[in-house]
Design a protein around this motif. Structure first.
Motif, PDB file in Angstrom:
ATOM      1  N   LEU A  81      35.585  22.352 -11.762  1.00 55.96           N
ATOM      2  CA  LEU A  81      35.704  20.915 -11.934  1.00 55.96           C
ATOM      3  C   LEU A  81      34.370  20.343 -12.393  1.00 55.96           C
ATOM      4  CD1 LEU A  81      37.539  18.388 -11.580  1.00 55.96           C
ATOM      5  CD2 LEU A  81      36.461  18.109  -9.328  1.00 55.96           C
ATOM      6  N   TYR A  82      34.360  19.751 -13.575  1.00 55.98           N
ATOM      7  CA  TYR A  82      33.198  19.014 -14.058  1.00 55.98           C
ATOM      8  C   TYR A  82      33.296  17.604 -13.485  1.00 55.98           C
ATOM      9  CZ  TYR A  82      32.224  22.820 -17.316  1.00 55.98           C
ATOM     10  OH  TYR A  82      31.924  24.043 -17.861  1.00 55.98           O
ATOM     11  N   SER A  83      32.256  17.206 -12.752  1.00 58.38           N
ATOM     12  CA  SER A  83      32.350  15.996 -11.947  1.00 58.38           C
ATOM     13  C   SER A  83      30.947  15.531 -11.607  1.00 58.38           C
ATOM     14  CB  SER A  83      33.143  16.314 -10.662  1.00 58.38           C
ATOM     15  OG  SER A  83      33.100  15.274  -9.724  1.00 58.38           O
ATOM     16  N   PHE A  84      30.834  14.336 -11.041  1.00 64.23           N
ATOM     17  CA  PHE A  84      29.634  13.968 -10.297  1.00 64.23           C
ATOM     18  C   PHE A  84      30.091  13.130  -9.115  1.00 64.23           C
ATOM     19  CE2 PHE A  84      29.860  10.818 -13.746  1.00 64.23           C
ATOM     20  CZ  PHE A  84      29.723   9.607 -13.074  1.00 64.23           C
ATOM     21  N   GLU A  85      29.319  13.135  -8.041  1.00 64.46           N
ATOM     22  CA  GLU A  85      29.800  12.672  -6.748  1.00 64.46           C
ATOM     23  C   GLU A  85      30.346  11.248  -6.761  1.00 64.46           C
ATOM     24  OE1 GLU A  85      31.007  12.290  -2.940  1.00 64.46           O
ATOM     25  OE2 GLU A  85      30.580  14.125  -4.059  1.00 64.46           O
ATOM     26  N   SER A  86      29.668  10.322  -7.430  1.00 60.61           N
ATOM     27  CA  SER A  86      30.094   8.923  -7.340  1.00 60.61           C
ATOM     28  C   SER A  86      31.190   8.560  -8.331  1.00 60.61           C
ATOM     29  CB  SER A  86      28.888   7.999  -7.566  1.00 60.61           C
ATOM     30  OG  SER A  86      28.443   8.079  -8.906  1.00 60.61           O
ATOM     31  N   SER A  87      31.596   9.480  -9.186  1.00 63.63           N
ATOM     32  CA  SER A  87      32.586   9.171 -10.215  1.00 63.63           C
ATOM     33  C   SER A  87      33.903   8.702  -9.601  1.00 63.63           C
ATOM     34  CB  SER A  87      32.844  10.404 -11.087  1.00 63.63           C
ATOM     35  OG  SER A  87      34.025  10.248 -11.849  1.00 63.63           O
ATOM     36  N   PRO A  88      34.332   7.460  -9.857  1.00 63.30           N
ATOM     37  CA  PRO A  88      35.604   6.985  -9.298  1.00 63.30           C
ATOM     38  C   PRO A  88      36.790   7.807  -9.778  1.00 63.30           C
ATOM     39  CG  PRO A  88      34.299   5.145 -10.141  1.00 63.30           C
ATOM     40  CD  PRO A  88      33.633   6.399 -10.619  1.00 63.30           C
ATOM     41  N   ARG A 100      30.922  21.687 -11.221  1.00 59.50           N
ATOM     42  CA  ARG A 100      29.903  21.656 -12.269  1.00 59.50           C
ATOM     43  C   ARG A 100      29.380  20.220 -12.325  1.00 59.50           C
ATOM     44  NH1 ARG A 100      29.126  27.033 -12.843  1.00 59.50           N
ATOM     45  NH2 ARG A 100      30.988  28.130 -13.585  1.00 59.50           N
ATOM     46  N   ASN A 101      28.266  19.988 -11.689  1.00 61.84           N
ATOM     47  CA  ASN A 101      27.778  18.615 -11.580  1.00 61.84           C
ATOM     48  C   ASN A 101      27.287  18.080 -12.915  1.00 61.84           C
ATOM     49  OD1 ASN A 101      27.926  17.221  -8.972  1.00 61.84           O
ATOM     50  ND2 ASN A 101      27.043  19.149  -8.203  1.00 61.84           N
ATOM     51  N   CYS A 102      27.702  16.866 -13.218  1.00 63.21           N
ATOM     52  CA  CYS A 102      27.403  16.217 -14.499  1.00 63.21           C
ATOM     53  C   CYS A 102      26.728  14.872 -14.273  1.00 63.21           C
ATOM     54  CB  CYS A 102      28.686  16.021 -15.311  1.00 63.21           C
ATOM     55  SG  CYS A 102      29.518  17.547 -15.794  1.00 63.21           S
ATOM     56  N   GLY A 103      25.697  14.859 -13.444  1.00 63.29           N
ATOM     57  CA  GLY A 103      24.982  13.626 -13.204  1.00 63.29           C
ATOM     58  C   GLY A 103      24.355  13.071 -14.475  1.00 63.29           C
ATOM     59  N   LYS A 104      24.108  11.762 -14.467  1.00 58.58           N
ATOM     60  CA  LYS A 104      23.544  11.100 -15.642  1.00 58.58           C
ATOM     61  C   LYS A 104      22.028  11.259 -15.638  1.00 58.58           C
ATOM     62  CE  LYS A 104      27.399   7.878 -15.710  1.00 58.58           C
ATOM     63  NZ  LYS A 104      27.855   6.473 -15.848  1.00 58.58           N
ATOM     64  N   SER A 105      21.482  11.448 -16.839  1.00 58.51           N
ATOM     65  CA  SER A 105      20.044  11.738 -16.913  1.00 58.51           C
ATOM     66  C   SER A 105      19.313  10.888 -17.934  1.00 58.51           C
ATOM     67  CB  SER A 105      19.826  13.224 -17.241  1.00 58.51           C
ATOM     68  OG  SER A 105      20.436  13.562 -18.471  1.00 58.51           O
ATOM     69  N   SER A 106      19.995   9.949 -18.588  1.00 56.92           N
ATOM     70  CA  SER A 106      19.331   9.064 -19.540  1.00 56.92           C
ATOM     71  C   SER A 106      19.983   7.693 -19.479  1.00 56.92           C
ATOM     72  CB  SER A 106      19.406   9.625 -20.966  1.00 56.92           C
ATOM     73  OG  SER A 106      20.748   9.718 -21.398  1.00 56.92           O
TER      74      SER A 106
END
Length: 249
Positions: free
Chosen positions: A153-160, A179-185
């Motif tokens: 699962l491609y996701s990040f924790e706060s994603s609604p 698969r964490n996809c946090g924002k970086s820019s």
């Protein structure tokens, strides 16, 4: 998916688990393992840290009434208590969100738990409110078939949009690699439609966002890969229907 309740949950959690806060941190060669309940506030703190450190992990869902991974957690750590983090590479088995977060930041973020995260009572209050707003979702087991191979699962924790998928994965006790996809820019915080209208060029920097772009031609979450069914898909509603059709009894 009812978006407004999900936005409330993310807002109560102060949108932690959105951005990568240690982009140059070390990556373990062997994947971390997290024995987890999606609806547990203590587990949420650890999952936020995984996003912020850009760490992937194998998630073993341990909902109440579950019978797949709770015994394994007890064998590894001596008790059924969650979250439980296993770092095979370092031979570490850790309970308590406070200890786990400190370990992850020191080992893979090369620093201390930042800001308000070091003040446990204040930090705990927001995740208790956020988890409570979900009214027990992601806490209790439902009958389901067990897949032979791990889902991804491609996701990040706060994603609604990702949360409801993770809740169902937990309830069905379906193990998966997050698969964490946090924002970086900064431009990743701009909605794609607005970004296109403004002519902002989007080039992801984090490894999993680059992987999504190369693999599918766009970047969005959640994105589920199910090797058992030979399929991969975007859109939370489609993913939820897929999980119910193929695994829920």
């Amino acid at each position: 998916m009812a978006l407004f309740p999900q936005l409330v949950t993310s807002s109560l959690a102060l949108w932690r688990g959105t951005a990568i806060r240690a982009p140059d941190g070390e990556q373990p060669e062997q994947p971390l393992q997290l024995f987890d309940m999606e609806g547990c506030p203590h587990c949420r703190l650890v999952r936020e840290t995984l996003t912020e450190l850009d760490l992937d992990a194998v998630i073993y869902p341990c909902p109440k009434g579950g019978d797949r991974f709770r015994n394994r957690a007890r064998e590894l750590g001596g008790r059924e208590r969650f979250p439980l983090l296993v770092d095979p590479e370092q031979g570490e088995v850790l309970y308590e969100s406070r200890h786990i977060r400190r370990y992850l930041w020191e080992r893979y973020g090369h620093g201390r738990v930042p800001g308000v995260s070091s003040r446990l009572p204040l930090d705990k209050g927001r995740v208790v409110l956020a988890s409570g707003s979900r009214l027990g979702r992601g806490l209790y087991a439902k009958p389901a078939r067990r897949p032979e191979r791990l889902l991804e699962l491609y996701s990040f924790e706060s994603s609604p949009y990702s949360r409801e998928v993770r809740e169902l994965l937990c309830e069905l006790q379906l193990p998966y690699v997050v698969r964490n996809c946090g924002k970086s820019s900064l431009n990743e915080f701009v909605l794609p439609a607005i970004r296109d209208r403004l002519g902002l060029r989007y080039q992801p920097r984090s490894r999993n966002r680059v992987e999504l772009l190369n693999r599918t031609g766009r970047v969005a979450v959640p994105y589920l890969v199910d090797p058992n069914q030979g399929t991969a898909m975007y859109e939370s509603e489609s993913i939820l229907a897929h999980l119910r059709d193929h695994y829920q009894i």
